[in-house]
Design an enzyme around this catalytic site. Structure first.
Site, PDB file in Angstrom:
ATOM      1  N   TYR A 147     -36.674   9.865 -14.933  1.00 50.17           N
ATOM      2  CA  TYR A 147     -36.422  10.698 -16.110  1.00 50.17           C
ATOM      3  C   TYR A 147     -35.621  11.941 -15.734  1.00 50.17           C
ATOM      4  O   TYR A 147     -34.618  12.268 -16.383  1.00 50.17           O
ATOM      5  CB  TYR A 147     -37.746  11.091 -16.760  1.00 50.17           C
ATOM      6  CG  TYR A 147     -37.582  11.895 -18.031  1.00 50.17           C
ATOM      7  CD1 TYR A 147     -37.100  11.297 -19.192  1.00 50.17           C
ATOM      8  CD2 TYR A 147     -37.900  13.254 -18.070  1.00 50.17           C
ATOM      9  CE1 TYR A 147     -36.940  12.031 -20.354  1.00 50.17           C
ATOM     10  CE2 TYR A 147     -37.745  13.994 -19.231  1.00 50.17           C
ATOM     11  CZ  TYR A 147     -37.270  13.371 -20.376  1.00 50.17           C
ATOM     12  OH  TYR A 147     -37.105  14.095 -21.527  1.00 50.17           O
ATOM     13  N   LYS A 193     -31.733  12.475 -17.070  1.00 52.42           N
ATOM     14  CA  LYS A 193     -31.346  13.629 -17.874  1.00 52.42           C
ATOM     15  C   LYS A 193     -30.289  14.470 -17.169  1.00 52.42           C
ATOM     16  O   LYS A 193     -29.402  15.045 -17.813  1.00 52.42           O
ATOM     17  CB  LYS A 193     -32.582  14.468 -18.220  1.00 52.42           C
ATOM     18  CG  LYS A 193     -33.512  13.803 -19.235  1.00 52.42           C
ATOM     19  CD  LYS A 193     -32.770  13.385 -20.495  1.00 52.42           C
ATOM     20  CE  LYS A 193     -33.715  12.917 -21.601  1.00 52.42           C
ATOM     21  NZ  LYS A 193     -32.982  12.448 -22.802  1.00 52.42           N
TER      22      LYS A 193
END
Length: 251
Positions: free
Chosen positions: A156, A160
């Site tokens: 994650y 991002k």
């Protein structure tokens, strides 16, 4: 600042709840025709119910390039998309684990939704925006992309960060056609079932520490994120591109 999107066509991904729903409703409230997508049909229908006649919803897997292109074709009528908000993402139910325990499928699944989806949608709308000599692309990343993930999910944080890199690159590539590309990086917001579980997992002491670490001493709301998106999508941000705006209450 009076922001209006009358006559504009807006696409919002990940619109079944949380940020995506708030963003969709905010655009519709200001006159835009909104095309909202997600893989969660029930949540999408609630977004449509709240948004009224200006919000059109479709079930779309953002990691499926052909499905993305078909949706953009329908939303644009083959001619125009003014604003794209790449909000779809998240951790897909994963939790923090030691790096040596992460499977190849788990790693790639998060990248497919958070990065590939943003790329496919940007790729699909770019020719339309170039033809119009106008466009706004707003990506929703996370504070995890600028630092570390509170959940400890390596994919994650990495995805991002990659999305932020995509934002900067596309801003330079598309700017000559009047297209801006910017990024909103939210802090922790209780906006969906995943963030509710995360919040509960901290316990009272952990919750207190998190809030005390925020300059404004409170959590934000999905509307706080939507308002930042509205600015980037508006005429007021016509000379703002390649930027990452942290909306986190101050760190």
């Amino acid at each position: 600042m009076n922001i209006s999107f009358d006559g504009r066509t807006v696409i919002v991904t990940g619109a079944a709840h949380g940020f995506g729903r708030a963003i969709s409703l905010a655009f519709a409230a200001r006159g835009a025709t909104v095309w909202a997508c997600d893989v969660q049909e029930a949540g999408l229908q609630e977004t449509a119910r709240q948004g009224g006649d200006l919000v059109h919803v479709r079930t779309v897997d953002v990691s499926n390039r052909d499905a993305v292109r078909a949706f953009v074709q329908e939303a644009s009528g083959g001619s125009r998309v003014d604003v794209l908000v790449n909000n779809a993402g998240g951790v897909l139910g994963q939790v923090g684990r030691p790096v040596e325990e992460i499977s190849e499928d788990d790693w790639h699944a998060i990248f497919r939704v958070n990065v590939d989806g943003a790329f496919y949608f940007s790729q699909a709308v770019a020719p339309l925006m170039k033809a119009a000599n106008f466009g706004r692309i707003v990506n929703i990343s996370s504070g995890a992309g600028l630092g570390v993930s509170l959940t400890g999910i390596q994919a994650y944080a990495s995805a991002k960060a990659a999305q932020i890199g995509l934002t900067r690159q596309l801003a330079h590539e598309l700017g000559a056609w009047g297209i801006t590309v910017n990024n909103v990086a939210p802090g922790f917001v209780r906006s969906n079932p995943t963030t509710e579980r995360q919040w509960e997992s901290y316990g009272e002491e952990g919750q207190r520490r998190l809030v005390q670490g925020i300059a404004m001493k409170r959590l934000g709301s999905p509307d706080d994120i939507a308002h930042a998106v509205l600015f980037f999508a508006s005429d007021f941000a016509g000379w703002v591109t390649g930027q990452i705006l942290s909306v986190d209450g101050g760190k």
